[in-house]
Design an enzyme around this catalytic site. Structure first.
Site, PDB file in Angstrom:
ATOM      1  N   LYS A  98       0.819  -1.290   0.040  1.00  0.00           N
ATOM      2  CA  LYS A  98      -0.107   0.026  -0.156  1.00  0.00           C
ATOM      3  C   LYS A  98       0.937   1.196   0.057  1.00  0.00           C
ATOM      4  O   LYS A  98       0.646   2.200   0.772  1.00  0.00           O
ATOM      5  CB  LYS A  98      -0.660  -0.004   1.170  1.00  0.00           C
ATOM      6  CG  LYS A  98      -1.838  -1.324   1.171  1.00  0.00           C
ATOM      7  CD  LYS A  98      -2.579  -1.240   2.427  1.00  0.00           C
ATOM      8  CE  LYS A  98      -3.730  -2.308   2.343  1.00  0.00           C
ATOM      9  NZ  LYS A  98      -3.106  -3.832   2.285  1.00  0.00           N
ATOM     10  N   LYS A 371     -38.353  43.895   0.450  1.00  0.00           N
ATOM     11  CA  LYS A 371     -39.017  44.027   1.859  1.00  0.00           C
ATOM     12  C   LYS A 371     -39.448  45.364   2.037  1.00  0.00           C
ATOM     13  O   LYS A 371     -38.810  46.422   1.639  1.00  0.00           O
ATOM     14  CB  LYS A 371     -37.653  43.559   2.751  1.00  0.00           C
ATOM     15  CG  LYS A 371     -37.211  42.141   2.592  1.00  0.00           C
ATOM     16  CD  LYS A 371     -35.819  42.081   3.268  1.00  0.00           C
ATOM     17  CE  LYS A 371     -36.118  42.077   4.729  1.00  0.00           C
ATOM     18  NZ  LYS A 371     -34.835  41.771   5.757  1.00  0.00           N
ATOM     19  N   GLY A 399     -38.480  32.604 -20.949  1.00  0.00           N
ATOM     20  CA  GLY A 399     -37.358  33.559 -20.497  1.00  0.00           C
ATOM     21  C   GLY A 399     -37.827  34.579 -19.790  1.00  0.00           C
ATOM     22  O   GLY A 399     -37.058  35.440 -19.381  1.00  0.00           O
ATOM     23  N   SER A 401     -39.256  35.214 -16.664  1.00  0.00           N
ATOM     24  CA  SER A 401     -38.615  35.070 -15.301  1.00  0.00           C
ATOM     25  C   SER A 401     -37.232  35.557 -15.251  1.00  0.00           C
ATOM     26  O   SER A 401     -36.775  36.429 -14.333  1.00  0.00           O
ATOM     27  CB  SER A 401     -38.955  33.756 -14.452  1.00  0.00           C
ATOM     28  OG  SER A 401     -38.142  32.679 -15.320  1.00  0.00           O
TER      29      SER A 401
END
Length: 481
Positions: A98, A371, A399, A401
């Protein structure tokens, strides 16, 4: 003088001659040696010599784990060298060490394994990357087995981690395939994880697997053979250590294991050959399986009746699939000039967050309504006017949005040139945006989605035709309008 045979040549000849896929592990623990062996000048060597003589006729290879020899100090290293030297020359030896380290260290490890010890192959650890394995792989006469999905109980903790939308062990296999320029690279895959073994055989149909985990670790021979054997009935070395070497009659134990493996090969379920899926094909099938792509009769937001519905809001319930989607999107995003990712609420928000994390790029999003309290922001997140934002959404239909989101971003002083979506429904949205000077980049087209689903039997040809005809009519209606 004939040139020395490569590891694979030697291995294939031995498999044929011995009619065996059994790899016998010579992993002797001094504490478990038979009492007569402990009286020898070199107990480990005496034990190994006895084992080799008894089991050689049943073995296609021997595997020696360096840990058991290193634990005995300098004498153990000599025993390891002497053990490899007495293995019959026609039987390949795998050094299970390993290894894997920075360049000069790996070069020294390669010299030790191949030049000093005389092993035919070695196991290596891929954690440091391909450059650390190059000293081993660059020797085409020798075999290199890359740790991929090991047999121990804790293997899944790291090897099963998600990496760019798939398991880490799958990525290691893909890297190993790219490193296999000399045809001498194989994988270590544990018999205790047949599902992973099957998946890795799909990814690497011809690569040789070193398969530990049988015997003491409880791996099932038939399950391993069914999952890992290649189309030629080979491609596996099934390693058994303790269940053979500590048996009272190692020769009989080796014979039983060899015969059990051969019986499993004869009884294996041969699977039809399945073409390898592209990453996009896999993504489409996963989206369909998760219910993100549905077929039936649906009323869209526009009031139009559609035979298909794409609901990517469901991705929040499938974190690995969400990560897979993010990875597909970041492949596009990396090639675009931008300072911020601007995700359009609501479906694209979790997708945008996942992509931002994957890319390590800041995220902002335009609110659907500003907001009326607090900061009164219309765009959430930090940004500086003049920066460039790339708009991200789940789908594109008309398209509209996207234009609304772009207007809000530009009003805040941000620049926008590009829009990235997962799926283009091909209903004119990309063309509409192009007329406004924006570029649309999509991972998938709806027509591509349909082709993959029908090709893999997820929808019928009648469903395919129904959706395709509806799509053509929808395009025609929009273009004539």
């Amino acid at each position: 003088m004939q040139p020395k045979k490569s590891f694979l040549e030697k291995l294939n000849e031995r498999i044929t001659k011995a009619n065996s896929l059994l790899c016998v592990g010579l992993d002797p623990d001094m504490r478990q040696l038979p009492k007569p062996m402990r009286l020898a000048d070199d107990p480990l060597f005496a034990f190994n010599k006895w084992l080799i003589e008894l089991t050689a006729s049943y073995a296609c290879a021997f595997k020696v784990n360096s840990a058991f020899y290193e634990a005995e100090g300098a004498s153990g290293w000599q025993t390891l060298q002497h053990t490899i030297a007495i293995v019959p020359p026609e039987i390949p030896v795998i050094l299970d060490a390993k290894r894997g380290d920075v360049g000069p260290s790996s070069e020294a490890y390669a010299r030790a394994a191949f030049d000093v010890l005389g092993a035919d192959a070695v196991t290596v650890n891929p954690y440091l990357g391909g450059d650390a394995l190059l000293p081993f792989i660059s020797r085409p006469q020798h075999g290199v087995f890359v740790l991929c999905h090991t047999s121990n109980p804790g293997a899944e903790t790291i090897q099963g981690m998600s990496c760019h939308g798939r398991a880490l062990y799958e990525r290691i296999a893909e890297l190993a395939l790219s490193w296999n320029t000399n045809g001498n690279v194989g994988l270590v895959v544990g018999a205790t994880y047949p599902k992973a073994l099957r998946r890795l055989r799909e990814l690497a149909p011809q690569m040789v697997f070193l398969v530990p985990g049988l015997g003491a670790q409880g791996g099932d021979v038939q399950a391993a053979i069914d999952a890992g054997l290649n189309r030629n009935g080979r491609g596996m070395l099934l390693s058994v250590s303790r269940a053979i070497i500590y048996d009272a009659r190692p020769d009989q134990a080796a014979a039983r294991w060899r015969d059990a493996i051969n019986a499993a090969c004869a009884a294996r379920q041969i699977r039809p050959s399945v073409p390898k899926l592209s990453s996009h094909d896999e993504l489409i099938l996963a989206l369909h399986e998760a219910g993100c792509i549905q077929f039936g009769t649906f009323t869209l937001h526009s009031g139009e009746i559609s035979p298909i519905y794409i609901d990517l809001r469901l991705l929040v319930s499938f974190p690995l699939l969400l990560q897979q989607v993010a990875y597909a999107l970041t492949a596009l995003l990396r090639n675009l000039d931008h300072d911020r990712i601007a995700a359009i609420p609501y479906a694209a928000l979790p997708i945008g967050i996942a992509a931002a994390i994957e890319l390590n790029r800041p995220l902002i999003y335009p609110r659907r309504e500003a907001k009326t309290y607090g900061t009164r922001r219309s765009i959430e997140g930090q940004f500086t006017p003049g920066e460039q934002a790339v708009v991200l959404d789940d789908l594109i239909t008309t398209g509209d949005s996207k234009l609304e989101a772009i207007a809000a971003l530009q009003s805040a002083g941000l620049r926008v040139k590009d829009i990235v979506v997962l799926i283009d429904r091909e209903q004119g949205g990309a063309e509409q945006l192009a007329q406004q000077g924006y570029r649309v980049h999509s991972v998938l087209k709806l027509s591509q989605v349909l082709q993959v689903l029908v090709a893999h039997g997820r929808i019928s040809s009648e469903q395919y035709e129904q959706v395709y005809n509806w799509l053509d009519k929808s395009r025609g209606a929009k273009s004539s309008g």
